[in-house]
Design an enzyme around this catalytic site. Structure first.
Site, PDB file in Angstrom:
ATOM      1  N   ASP A  13      -7.032 -48.132  -8.407  1.00 36.89           N
ATOM      2  CA  ASP A  13      -5.670 -48.657  -8.550  1.00 36.89           C
ATOM      3  C   ASP A  13      -5.676 -50.084  -9.116  1.00 36.89           C
ATOM      4  O   ASP A  13      -6.631 -50.834  -8.915  1.00 36.89           O
ATOM      5  CB  ASP A  13      -4.981 -48.641  -7.175  1.00 36.89           C
ATOM      6  CG  ASP A  13      -3.470 -48.808  -7.282  1.00 36.89           C
ATOM      7  OD1 ASP A  13      -2.915 -48.544  -8.373  1.00 36.89           O
ATOM      8  OD2 ASP A  13      -2.847 -49.206  -6.289  1.00 36.89           O
ATOM      9  N   HIS A  30      -4.948 -49.130 -18.576  1.00 35.00           N
ATOM     10  CA  HIS A  30      -5.513 -47.790 -18.361  1.00 35.00           C
ATOM     11  C   HIS A  30      -6.753 -47.554 -19.224  1.00 35.00           C
ATOM     12  O   HIS A  30      -7.710 -46.917 -18.793  1.00 35.00           O
ATOM     13  CB  HIS A  30      -4.456 -46.715 -18.638  1.00 35.00           C
ATOM     14  CG  HIS A  30      -3.327 -46.726 -17.642  1.00 35.00           C
ATOM     15  ND1 HIS A  30      -3.547 -46.798 -16.283  1.00 35.00           N
ATOM     16  CD2 HIS A  30      -1.973 -46.690 -17.805  1.00 35.00           C
ATOM     17  CE1 HIS A  30      -2.372 -46.798 -15.645  1.00 35.00           C
ATOM     18  NE2 HIS A  30      -1.406 -46.749 -16.554  1.00 35.00           N
ATOM     19  N   LEU A 124     -25.816 -36.294  -9.296  1.00 40.00           N
ATOM     20  CA  LEU A 124     -24.570 -36.868  -8.758  1.00 40.00           C
ATOM     21  C   LEU A 124     -23.449 -35.858  -9.003  1.00 40.00           C
ATOM     22  O   LEU A 124     -23.287 -35.354 -10.117  1.00 40.00           O
ATOM     23  CB  LEU A 124     -24.227 -38.191  -9.461  1.00 40.00           C
ATOM     24  CG  LEU A 124     -22.871 -38.784  -9.050  1.00 40.00           C
ATOM     25  CD1 LEU A 124     -22.959 -39.460  -7.688  1.00 40.00           C
ATOM     26  CD2 LEU A 124     -22.363 -39.790 -10.075  1.00 40.00           C
TER      27      LEU A 124
HETATM   28  C1  IPE Z   1      -2.741 -43.942  -6.404  1.00 41.08           C
HETATM   29  O1  IPE Z   1      -2.227 -45.041  -7.077  1.00 41.08           O
HETATM   30  C2  IPE Z   1      -3.105 -42.878  -7.368  1.00 41.08           C
HETATM   31  C3  IPE Z   1      -4.212 -43.185  -8.270  1.00 41.08           C
HETATM   32  C4  IPE Z   1      -4.942 -44.263  -8.305  1.00 41.08           C
HETATM   33  C5  IPE Z   1      -4.502 -42.154  -9.190  1.00 41.08           C
HETATM   34  P1  IPE Z   1      -0.650 -45.262  -7.229  1.00 41.08           P
HETATM   35  O2  IPE Z   1      -0.515 -46.522  -7.985  1.00 41.08           O
HETATM   36  O3  IPE Z   1      -0.008 -44.070  -7.774  1.00 41.08           O
HETATM   37  O4  IPE Z   1      -0.212 -45.457  -5.708  1.00 41.08           O
HETATM   38  P2  IPE Z   1       1.148 -46.038  -5.096  1.00 41.08           P
HETATM   39  O5  IPE Z   1       2.275 -45.378  -5.802  1.00 41.08           O
HETATM   40  O6  IPE Z   1       1.135 -47.518  -5.320  1.00 41.08           O
HETATM   41  O7  IPE Z   1       1.055 -45.707  -3.649  1.00 41.08           O
HETATM   42  C1  IPE Z   2      -4.043 -46.814 -11.315  1.00 38.65           C
HETATM   43  O1  IPE Z   2      -3.440 -47.966 -11.765  1.00 38.65           O
HETATM   44  C2  IPE Z   2      -3.975 -45.680 -12.316  1.00 38.65           C
HETATM   45  C3  IPE Z   2      -3.098 -44.585 -11.910  1.00 38.65           C
HETATM   46  C4  IPE Z   2      -2.362 -44.521 -10.853  1.00 38.65           C
HETATM   47  C5  IPE Z   2      -3.031 -43.446 -12.805  1.00 38.65           C
HETATM   48  P1  IPE Z   2      -1.864 -48.175 -11.733  1.00 38.65           P
HETATM   49  O2  IPE Z   2      -1.299 -47.709 -12.996  1.00 38.65           O
HETATM   50  O3  IPE Z   2      -1.281 -47.593 -10.509  1.00 38.65           O
HETATM   51  O4  IPE Z   2      -1.797 -49.759 -11.660  1.00 38.65           O
HETATM   52  P2  IPE Z   2      -0.759 -50.617 -10.845  1.00 38.65           P
HETATM   53  O5  IPE Z   2      -0.845 -50.187  -9.425  1.00 38.65           O
HETATM   54  O6  IPE Z   2       0.584 -50.377 -11.443  1.00 38.65           O
HETATM   55  O7  IPE Z   2      -1.247 -52.019 -11.028  1.00 38.65           O
HETATM   56 MG    MG Z   3      -0.883 -48.316  -8.657  1.00 34.26          MG
END
Ligand code: IPE
Ligand code: IPE
Ligand code: MG
Length: 239
Positions: A13, A30, A124
């Site tokens: 995240d 991303h 792995l």
């Molecule tokens: C959790 O992250 C899902 C992934 C990293 C794939 P999110 O960014 O979607 O989580 P929330 O919405 O902050 O809980």
């Molecule tokens: C994690 O990073 C990737 C996915 C959930 C797909 P985010 O896109 O959630 O990044 P933040 O949380 O907005 O910083």
């Molecule tokens: Mg996120």
């Protein structure tokens, strides 16, 4: 005493906030996040981790803007195109968990081919959770069990039995969960499987989570005492 996690689960995240901090579009975050996967997989191999499960896209992430969803899908395709050959050579077995029927035909084909191509590998076990939700997994497992056991009462279903119907049936439960990006929540990841997992949360955004950060988490894990409901004394006696 166990000091090294056999199975690490990661919630990758913070890509969006990493980009925002630099005044860049979320998509750039991303892209950076996706390229970080490769180096983290490598560090895990070096540390003798046997199972690594990465949360790439949740069942709730469809609620994001359409262009962001499509960037994430494209990156998944690119990741597979770029990495499968190397995974095959490096002894990495690739699996995907989650409802794949929602993906484009070309992504589904690549996933199936990556799984097939690496199916003999054992060094792995890399599992990518995409269109995955812990609630979906538990519900699906229960439905599958009921389908296969039409003449058995649901009241006879035991946790150890349900485990065999989850999408993770071939994997041990995670020993360590690492969530980057500063949130202390599970966001519908491996809800059933993480009943006794050690939970590690770091503020570091996923694109910046590197070898040094992972080694800090591994060191933290090595100091945990896992009691699984028992007392300290019982645990000491067993080790
Ligand atoms: C959790 O992250 C899902 C992934 C990293 C794939 P999110 O960014 O979607 O989580 P929330 O919405 O902050 O809980
Ligand atoms: C994690 O990073 C990737 C996915 C959930 C797909 P985010 O896109 O959630 O990044 P933040 O949380 O907005 O910083
Ligand atoms: Mg996120």
């Amino acid at each position: 005493m166990q000091t090294r996690p056999k199975h690490i689960a990661m919630i990758m995240d913070g890509n969006g906030r990493w980009a925002k901090k630099r005044l860049l579009p979320r998509a750039v975050g991303h892209v950076r996040g996706s390229s970080n996967v490769r180096s983290i997989v490598q560090v895990c191999v070096e540390h003798g981790v046997e199972y690594l499960t990465l949360f790439a896209f949740s069942t709730e992430n469809w609620r994001r803007p359409e262009d962001e969803v499509s960037t994430l899908m494209d990156l998944f395709i690119q990741y597979l195109d770029k990495e499968v050959g190397e995974m095959k050579a490096a002894g990495i077995r690739f699996r995907m968990i989650g409802e794949r029927s929602a993906f484009s035909a070309s992504l589904q084909e690549r996933i199936a081919s990556a799984e097939r191509e690496t199916s003999q590998n054992t060094k792995l076990h890399l599992t990518v959770a995409a269109n995955y939700g812990g609630q979906w997994d538990i519900l699906k497992a229960t439905q599958l069990w009921a389908q296969e056991n039409p003449n058995t009462s649901l009241s006879l279903l035991e946790p150890q039995e349900l485990k065999n119907y989850l999408s993770t049936r071939e994997l041990p439960d995670p020993d360590l969960l690492i969530r980057t990006g500063g949130e202390s929540r599970l966001s519908n990841f491996l809800l059933w499987q993480m009943a006794y997992t050690e939970l590690y949360f770091t503020d570091t955004y996923w694109p910046e989570f590197d070898r040094a950060e992972l080694e800090i988490a591994l060191d933290w894990f090595s100091k945990r005492v896992r009691r699984f409901g028992q007392t300290d004394e019982q645990v000491l006696e067993e080790n």
